[in-house]
Scaffold this motif. Structure first.
Motif, PDB file in Angstrom:
ATOM      1  N   SER A  25       0.815  -1.209   0.000  1.00 26.96           N
ATOM      2  CA  SER A  25       0.000   0.000   0.000  1.00 26.96           C
ATOM      3  C   SER A  25       0.851   1.262   0.000  1.00 26.96           C
ATOM      4  N   GLY A  26       2.167   1.096  -0.073  1.00 30.89           N
ATOM      5  CA  GLY A  26       3.055   2.242   0.018  1.00 30.89           C
ATOM      6  C   GLY A  26       3.169   2.791   1.434  1.00 30.89           C
ATOM      7  N   CYS A  27       2.763   1.989   2.418  1.00 30.43           N
ATOM      8  CA  CYS A  27       2.758   2.448   3.803  1.00 30.43           C
ATOM      9  C   CYS A  27       2.521   1.250   4.710  1.00 30.43           C
ATOM     10  N   PHE A  28       2.733   1.446   6.013  1.00 32.20           N
ATOM     11  CA  PHE A  28       2.292   0.455   7.003  1.00 32.20           C
ATOM     12  C   PHE A  28       2.082   1.145   8.337  1.00 32.20           C
ATOM     13  N   PHE A  29       1.334   0.459   9.237  1.00 31.23           N
ATOM     14  CA  PHE A  29       0.943   1.020  10.527  1.00 31.23           C
ATOM     15  C   PHE A  29       0.998  -0.094  11.570  1.00 31.23           C
ATOM     16  N   LEU A  30       1.879   0.061  12.564  1.00 30.80           N
ATOM     17  CA  LEU A  30       2.097  -0.963  13.570  1.00 30.80           C
ATOM     18  C   LEU A  30       1.858  -0.398  14.969  1.00 30.80           C
ATOM     19  N   THR A  31       1.284  -1.220  15.843  1.00 30.16           N
ATOM     20  CA  THR A  31       1.154  -0.842  17.243  1.00 30.16           C
ATOM     21  C   THR A  31       2.534  -0.857  17.897  1.00 30.16           C
ATOM     22  N   ALA A  32       2.604  -0.311  19.110  1.00 33.33           N
ATOM     23  CA  ALA A  32       3.879  -0.310  19.828  1.00 33.33           C
ATOM     24  C   ALA A  32       4.366  -1.734  20.068  1.00 33.33           C
ATOM     25  N   GLY A  33       3.452  -2.632  20.434  1.00 34.32           N
ATOM     26  CA  GLY A  33       3.848  -4.022  20.664  1.00 34.32           C
ATOM     27  C   GLY A  33       4.349  -4.683  19.397  1.00 34.32           C
ATOM     28  N   GLN A  34       3.688  -4.431  18.292  1.00 37.01           N
ATOM     29  CA  GLN A  34       4.134  -4.996  17.013  1.00 37.01           C
ATOM     30  C   GLN A  34       5.484  -4.438  16.601  1.00 37.01           C
ATOM     31  N   MET A  35       5.698  -3.144  16.841  1.00 32.06           N
ATOM     32  CA  MET A  35       6.971  -2.535  16.480  1.00 32.06           C
ATOM     33  C   MET A  35       8.106  -3.155  17.294  1.00 32.06           C
ATOM     34  N   ARG A  36       7.886  -3.324  18.578  1.00 33.38           N
ATOM     35  CA  ARG A  36       8.928  -3.924  19.421  1.00 33.38           C
ATOM     36  C   ARG A  36       9.226  -5.354  18.991  1.00 33.38           C
ATOM     37  N   ALA A  37       8.178  -6.126  18.698  1.00 33.25           N
ATOM     38  CA  ALA A  37       8.365  -7.519  18.290  1.00 33.25           C
ATOM     39  C   ALA A  37       9.142  -7.603  16.980  1.00 33.25           C
ATOM     40  N   TRP A  38       8.803  -6.735  16.032  1.00 31.94           N
ATOM     41  CA  TRP A  38       9.492  -6.748  14.742  1.00 31.94           C
ATOM     42  C   TRP A  38      10.948  -6.323  14.893  1.00 31.94           C
ATOM     43  N   ALA A  39      11.192  -5.255  15.671  1.00 30.89           N
ATOM     44  CA  ALA A  39      12.564  -4.755  15.837  1.00 30.89           C
ATOM     45  C   ALA A  39      13.470  -5.786  16.491  1.00 30.89           C
ATOM     46  N   ALA A  40      12.896  -6.746  17.209  1.00 30.42           N
ATOM     47  CA  ALA A  40      13.690  -7.777  17.880  1.00 30.42           C
ATOM     48  C   ALA A  40      14.015  -8.956  16.964  1.00 30.42           C
ATOM     49  N   LYS A  41      13.458  -8.989  15.760  1.00 33.44           N
ATOM     50  CA  LYS A  41      13.697 -10.097  14.839  1.00 33.44           C
ATOM     51  C   LYS A  41      15.110  -9.998  14.244  1.00 33.44           C
ATOM     52  N   PRO A  42      15.735 -11.144  13.968  1.00 36.65           N
ATOM     53  CA  PRO A  42      17.099 -11.115  13.410  1.00 36.65           C
ATOM     54  C   PRO A  42      17.198 -10.433  12.055  1.00 36.65           C
ATOM     55  N   ASP A  43      16.105 -10.418  11.281  1.00 34.56           N
ATOM     56  CA  ASP A  43      16.172  -9.831   9.946  1.00 34.56           C
ATOM     57  C   ASP A  43      15.804  -8.349   9.924  1.00 34.56           C
TER      58      ASP A  43
END
Length: 301
Positions: A229-247
């Motif tokens: 969609s040319g964009c994305f929207f994440l909750t704080a919990g989702q952002m933290r979970a994603w930032a912790a991923k190895p990739d």
């Protein structure tokens, strides 16, 4: 004749929502530019689109908002039960940008300069989002020609997040409009002819369609191949979970290309990604400010 009206600043509303937007912006004219960000003839359009993208965030979802109220010869606070504080960061690389030409009020955005490879600039936005993970409630990425025009946009995202669960992400449908028939409103990110051509297709066997009753009707949401969609929207919990991923920040380009991957690839890797179904496509949508599809890519016969 102008009407004189008293303006008294409202006391700060209780902040129910803090939203951080990051925008990847690049412009460097070349004679044979393939994208709008590299066409010399597109300079004014690119500057106007970036300004409109930023302005839409403040005009549509940010407080303060007001209602003219004659009995007090002034204003009353409006929409303060759904108050939102907005911070906008525009990420650029080198001197290849139009930020210095924007006619916007002070404080409308913060300029984040990088030396990134232009096609990977979106990943610099990801880093900005990660570094602010403790300060906001929603973390958002936008290409520089996306406008939000729905004041209930984040109310809908709050509702979906609470109902669908932390592993589900709702993407808006991106649209263009035309004054002429046969199509007045076109949602431009439909499913590809061949799913394999997008380069990365997630396993969609779990809950491919979900539905809920809201606004007096049944709304459907589907896991689509083309979640871009040319964009994305994440909750704080989702952002933290994603930032912790190895990739995280791996700068992968396997979903269509580098620009599309920055907006979409990692969502598909780590979340169940939905879009509103065709019958209720307008439930969550954003405007594509460059009418590339309606004006140049499609011919109706």
């Amino acid at each position: 004749m102008a009407v004189k009206i008293r303006f008294t600043p409202f006391p700060p509303a209780p902040r129910r929502r803090r939203v951080l937007f990051t925008i990847a912006h690049y412009y460097a004219a070349s004679r044979d530019g393939k994208y709008g960000s590299t066409r010399a003839s597109a300079r004014d359009a690119r500057r106007q689109a970036l300004a409109r993208t930023i302005a839409s965030l403040h005009e549509t979802v940010a407080q303060p908002q007001s209602l003219v109220h004659g009995p007090v010869h002034g204003f009353l606070a409006a929409n303060d039960e759904d108050s939102t504080a907005v911070e906008v960061v525009v990420c650029t690389t080198g001197d290849d940008h139009l930020v210095d030409e924007l006619d916007l009020p002070p404080g409308a955005f913060r300029h984040h300069r990088t030396r990134a490879e232009p096609r990977l600039l979106g990943y610099e936005c990801h880093a900005v989002l990660r570094d602010a993970a403790a300060e906001h409630d929603w973390f958002c990425y936008l290409e520089d020609d996306i406008a939000i025009e729905d004041p209930l946009f984040f109310g809908k995202l709050d509702w979906f997040a609470g109902w669908a669960g932390p592993d589900a992400v709702l993407q808006p449908n991106r649209f263009e409009t035309s004054e002429n028939p046969p199509v007045r409103r076109l949602y431009i990110d439909g499913e590809p002819v061949s799913p394999g051509k997008v380069g990365f297709v997630p396993d969609r066997s779990e809950a491919p369609w979900i539905a809920a009753e809201t606004l007096g009707r049944r709304m459907w949401f589907g896991r689509v191949v083309n979640a871009h969609s040319g964009c994305f929207f994440l909750t704080a919990g989702q952002m933290r979970a994603w930032a912790a991923k190895p990739d995280f920040l791996d700068r992968a380009t396997s979903f269509v290309g580098p620009l599309e991957s920055a907006a979409t690839l990692h969502l598909l890797r780590h979340f169940r990604v939905y879009k509103p179904g065709r019958g209720n496509a307008a439930f969550l949508e954003v405007r594509h400010l460059h009418r590339r599809y309606l004006d140049t890519m499609l011919v109706f016969v």
